[in-house]
Design an enzyme around this catalytic site. Sequence first.
Site, PDB file in Angstrom:
ATOM      1  N   ARG A  54      -4.063  12.186  54.740  1.00 13.06           N
ATOM      2  CA  ARG A  54      -2.722  12.330  54.476  1.00 13.06           C
ATOM      3  C   ARG A  54      -2.270  11.578  53.566  1.00 13.06           C
ATOM      4  O   ARG A  54      -2.607  10.261  53.724  1.00 13.06           O
ATOM      5  CB  ARG A  54      -1.905  11.893  56.083  1.00 13.06           C
ATOM      6  CG  ARG A  54      -1.957  13.329  57.018  1.00 13.06           C
ATOM      7  CD  ARG A  54      -1.284  14.537  56.393  1.00 13.06           C
ATOM      8  NE  ARG A  54      -1.505  15.468  57.461  1.00 13.06           N
ATOM      9  CZ  ARG A  54      -2.146  16.644  57.121  1.00 13.06           C
ATOM     10  NH1 ARG A  54      -3.278  16.704  56.091  1.00 13.06           N
ATOM     11  NH2 ARG A  54      -2.176  17.736  57.841  1.00 13.06           N
ATOM     12  N   HIS A  81      -5.010  19.204  47.535  1.00 16.50           N
ATOM     13  CA  HIS A  81      -5.149  19.395  49.009  1.00 16.50           C
ATOM     14  C   HIS A  81      -6.011  20.363  49.229  1.00 16.50           C
ATOM     15  O   HIS A  81      -5.864  21.467  50.044  1.00 16.50           O
ATOM     16  CB  HIS A  81      -3.665  19.661  49.656  1.00 16.50           C
ATOM     17  CG  HIS A  81      -3.776  19.079  51.096  1.00 16.50           C
ATOM     18  ND1 HIS A  81      -2.644  18.585  51.697  1.00 16.50           N
ATOM     19  CD2 HIS A  81      -4.537  19.591  52.192  1.00 16.50           C
ATOM     20  CE1 HIS A  81      -2.973  18.304  52.954  1.00 16.50           C
ATOM     21  NE2 HIS A  81      -4.211  19.059  53.302  1.00 16.50           N
TER      22      HIS A  81
HETATM   23  C1  GLV Z   1      -4.687  20.299  56.577  1.00 19.46           C
HETATM   24  O1  GLV Z   1      -4.272  19.379  56.145  1.00 19.46           O
HETATM   25  C2  GLV Z   1      -4.934  20.432  57.720  1.00 19.46           C
HETATM   26  O2  GLV Z   1      -3.990  19.636  58.404  1.00 19.46           O
HETATM   27  O3  GLV Z   1      -5.480  21.241  58.449  1.00 19.46           O
END
Ligand code: GLV
Length: 311
Positions: free
Chosen positions: A223, A275
């Site tokens: 994160r 991401h």
């Molecule tokens: C992606 O970031 C998740 O939390 O699955």
Amino acid sequence: MRVLLHIDDAETWRDALAERLPGAEIITSDAPAEARRDVDYLAAWKPPAELLREQTRLKGIVNLGAGVDALLGNPGLPEGVPIVKLRDAGMAELIGDYVRYGILHFQRDFDRYRRQQAHRAWREHAVTDKRDWPVGVLGLGAIGARVAATIAADGFPVHGWSRSPKSLDTISCHHGDAGLDALLGRVRTLVLLLPDTRETRHLIDERALAALPEGASLINPGRGTLIDEQALLAALGEGESEGRLRGAILDAFPTEPLPADSPLWSHPRVWVTPHMAGPTPLGEALDQVAETLRAFEAGEPVDTVDPGAGY
Ligand code: GLV
């Protein structure tokens, strides 16, 4: 049972979930408001607050991802409805590959060779043995523990850290504040796989970065909020010559998409990915969703999220 599904490509998820749950009525969130009201369960990734507010009798929510930070921060989230999140569900293998790539990137000097290439410089660097390249993994949940085990199986010494004590084969486990300091002081690559909670926000600050050995590298598929970005930029230093922190491979950011004016985009020793380290694989995730809904309906115990802890 009536299940409301909110995720990209919801039709594919609906059809595949219907196969696993014969008899269930599965509604996608683009259905008209009357059709999607008063469902028993919501299976969703980042649902709009309105979608949650419409519901009056939810018996459970399945978070279609590993991190529940977005859901717990959703202003429409009703109180007291049990939440289940995906646990690993195939994400750990994908994130493990991302992390392996990242470690090798630094351990085999790909970052340095890339810079040398710009100057057409043919210069070989001695290889540091894997056994002399300790890796730290912060976060030993379903994903962190599996990623740590993968790296250890590759031959790197692995130090893992979690809030409460854990014991894992092949990993030197640390916990608590003292454990974190001990880990930071000895790892050449630090991997962040912690959830976003009050305790973990900006855990990687100036002090933590200063505790890493000179020339350490950072990989963050977890994160964005875990890192104090100003402290990260200061530790990286400017320009091509390596700072205290050799480089960072970053997949998660406090604001996503990463804003166009972020200095991280153009930093010569930062790698930005959108991401993508651990997209949720459909098959395993659906098996978990179906099993969770079945257990909810049968009144069997389910492994729910602790909203206070944030995971
Ligand atoms: C992606 O970031 C998740 O939390 O699955």
